[in-house]
Scaffold this motif. Sequence first.
Motif, PDB file in Angstrom:
ATOM      1  N   ARG A 389       0.675  -1.383  -0.050  1.00 18.80           N
ATOM      2  CA  ARG A 389       0.036  -0.062  -0.063  1.00 18.80           C
ATOM      3  C   ARG A 389       0.638   1.382  -0.022  1.00 18.80           C
ATOM      4  N   GLN A 434      -0.582  -2.738  -6.790  1.00 19.11           N
ATOM      5  CA  GLN A 434      -2.202  -2.668  -7.145  1.00 19.11           C
ATOM      6  C   GLN A 434      -2.707  -1.405  -7.742  1.00 19.11           C
ATOM      7  N   GLU A 437      -3.407   1.532  -5.189  1.00 21.55           N
ATOM      8  CA  GLU A 437      -2.194   2.172  -4.574  1.00 21.55           C
ATOM      9  C   GLU A 437      -1.322   2.874  -5.310  1.00 21.55           C
ATOM     10  N   SER A 493      -9.411   5.289   0.537  1.00 15.12           N
ATOM     11  CA  SER A 493      -8.738   4.040   1.161  1.00 15.12           C
ATOM     12  C   SER A 493      -8.600   2.950   0.154  1.00 15.12           C
ATOM     13  N   SER A 494      -9.218   2.959  -0.568  1.00 11.82           N
ATOM     14  CA  SER A 494      -9.357   1.804  -1.765  1.00 11.82           C
ATOM     15  C   SER A 494      -9.872   2.074  -3.086  1.00 11.82           C
ATOM     16  N   GLN A 496     -11.494  -0.538  -4.403  1.00 10.14           N
ATOM     17  CA  GLN A 496     -12.243  -1.991  -4.275  1.00 10.14           C
ATOM     18  C   GLN A 496     -13.208  -2.044  -3.251  1.00 10.14           C
ATOM     19  N   LEU A 510     -15.754   3.504   2.741  1.00  6.24           N
ATOM     20  CA  LEU A 510     -14.527   3.886   2.218  1.00  6.24           C
ATOM     21  C   LEU A 510     -14.089   5.020   2.762  1.00  6.24           C
ATOM     22  N   TRP A 659      -6.780  -9.414  -1.742  1.00  7.52           N
ATOM     23  CA  TRP A 659      -7.206  -7.796  -1.580  1.00  7.52           C
ATOM     24  C   TRP A 659      -8.486  -7.944  -0.777  1.00  7.52           C
TER      25      TRP A 659
END
Length: 680
Positions: A389, A434, A437, A493-494, A496, A510, A659
């Motif tokens: 990350r 990813q 990130e 934060s993501s 996904q 999120l 993930w």
Amino acid sequence: MTLTSRWRAGLIVSAAAALLAGGVAVATTAQAAAGCRVTYAVGSQWNGGFTADVGVTNLGDALDGWTLTWTFPGNQTVTQAWNATVTQHGAAATARDVGYNASLGTNSTVSFGFNGSWSGSNTGPASFALNGTTCTGAVAPTTGGPASPTPTATPRPAGNAMEAVAAMQPGWNLGNSFDAVGADETAWGNPRVTEELLDNVRAQGFNSIRIPVTWSNHHGPAPDYPIDPAWLARVQEVVGWALDDGFYVMINIHHDSWQWINTMPTDRANVTARYTALWTQLAAAFRDAPARLTLESVNEPQFTGSSGDAQNAELLNELNTTFHRIVRASGGGNATRLLVLPTLHTSAEQARIDELTATFTALDDPNLIATVHFYGYWPFSVNVAGGTRFDATTQQDLIDQFDRVHNAFVAKGIPVIIGEYGLLGFDRHTGTIQQGEKLKFFEFLGYYARLRKITTMLWDNGQHFGRTSFQWSDPELFAQIRSSWTTRSGTASSDQIYVPRTGAITAKSLTLNLNGTTFQGLNGADYTLNGNTLTLSAETVTRLVGDRAYGVNSTLQARFSTGVPWRIDVITYDPPLLSAATGTTETFAVPTQFRGDQLATMEAKYADGSFAGPHNWTSFKEFDVAFAPDYPGNRIVLKPAFFAEVNEGARVTLTFHFWSGTTVTYHVTRSGTSVTGTLS
């Protein structure tokens, strides 16, 4: 116009400028020139909405203030814009500069973007006009009386280095072409460079291009080390194309650094003679090139067999000062040309910066540029040791490095170029880190480079911008990079949201990273916002996953006041299923039903808890070096490099991290070259 004739034209104009400076009047009757080129691309599109990126290149005389107009062919409406003020009346749209980007020099490009709504179709505009001139890609004189001559690139006076390097932002590397170690520029798999490629790179908004060149295989023996005339002519041809496109251009001595320059501690006389001969020839060849050509002494300097830091510093100082002396002594444009000097290994460590600072102090030349390279915090850059990350540690590493070069150089009026930047995992493919990130890393990098007034040059060995397709392999990545040149983007934060395929569906949240922006909304779903926490209700998530088929069921777009939207994938998954297997240390794979999930990292431990495999100081192995997911093949491959450092006969416990947050345990035992894998 050929490179030679362009340089000669530059010398004639320079001579005229010298006459003017001396008080001799020179009559000019040329009319002002106008012309422009526009690129318009829809970066992303969803039901009823889209994001567009616009690049405007001024081909005529320099502008102080610009307005771009166009007419939408369909039912399209601009809802939000950045880097321009956009208004719309019916189908007619107008974009105006926002002050800081009002100045648009000849062959300079300005970029802006906007979010819009659409219905029916979303066809791009057929034509654009810049300050009333239709953009055809050609230049024509405008009506009116006599105008000043079009500015011509001439050697910049002392003190303008900071200004010139600022104008070089952003930059791009023509990697794995002329720097390839082999017979010619195609030796590492890239096609021959074309004018069309450079035109298309310029259209992406890049203002400078670094052309790395390896000379090792392209010159004769001692004592003169004559450069192959055909190779030099080819480099000059491509440099000429780039200059004609309006690029600032940098050329260097590249992989020679590790091929023969590195032997300097034990072969000083021969290395010095060879280096001197090459730069003497190069300085003469490019002596009369426009001032937009910069020269870099050596790429990533390094030494083998030295006695330590003190000798390394001494040797690099000798190379840099030899280069400086040769180029300056060659006269012509080289007398004041911007010259680029690297730190040892192009490292931003404080000791390396201090060494280069000493060289700059001794040379006392206002037309010098310092350069380092930046490929990020190593665990994150290659995905090892749990560096999955863009976390606080990874961000602080970037801050620390950029702060060090800023404080040592920029704050004292010495410009800095990050001659290469990217992620080391890109050397294999861009999926090592990813996607979300990765986007956060590049968003912050562009922002902090701007904050610290550092010019950046993206390393591209062909894996980013197609050399013949002229398309980005990852348009989302480039959209984030391009946006970061001028503004900030919100992230989260993501990117996904994982939803189990069976069982009750719950609300999902999120955390938004506003990065100085304001949140404008979420396309494709209802939501609630509590502070920076974005929440989708259970009812909304249920609608988004539909029949809950494995994989991405819906894609949402979080929109912010500036920058590009943040994509959020809503994914249905079940815990992956792994199966027993047999194989060899050269060819072993774990049969895997991923069931909508994706692999983040892998741990490896022996029965006593000690770490197995390469990088035995950490349990987390390097992505795509020790292991790699093969999603189409439904397997996880354990690489020969992993087994090469696994103890004979030992049972290794692997923990695969996905993930979704799922972990799965698996065991492998190596016996000679045979490998057995089991779940228990």
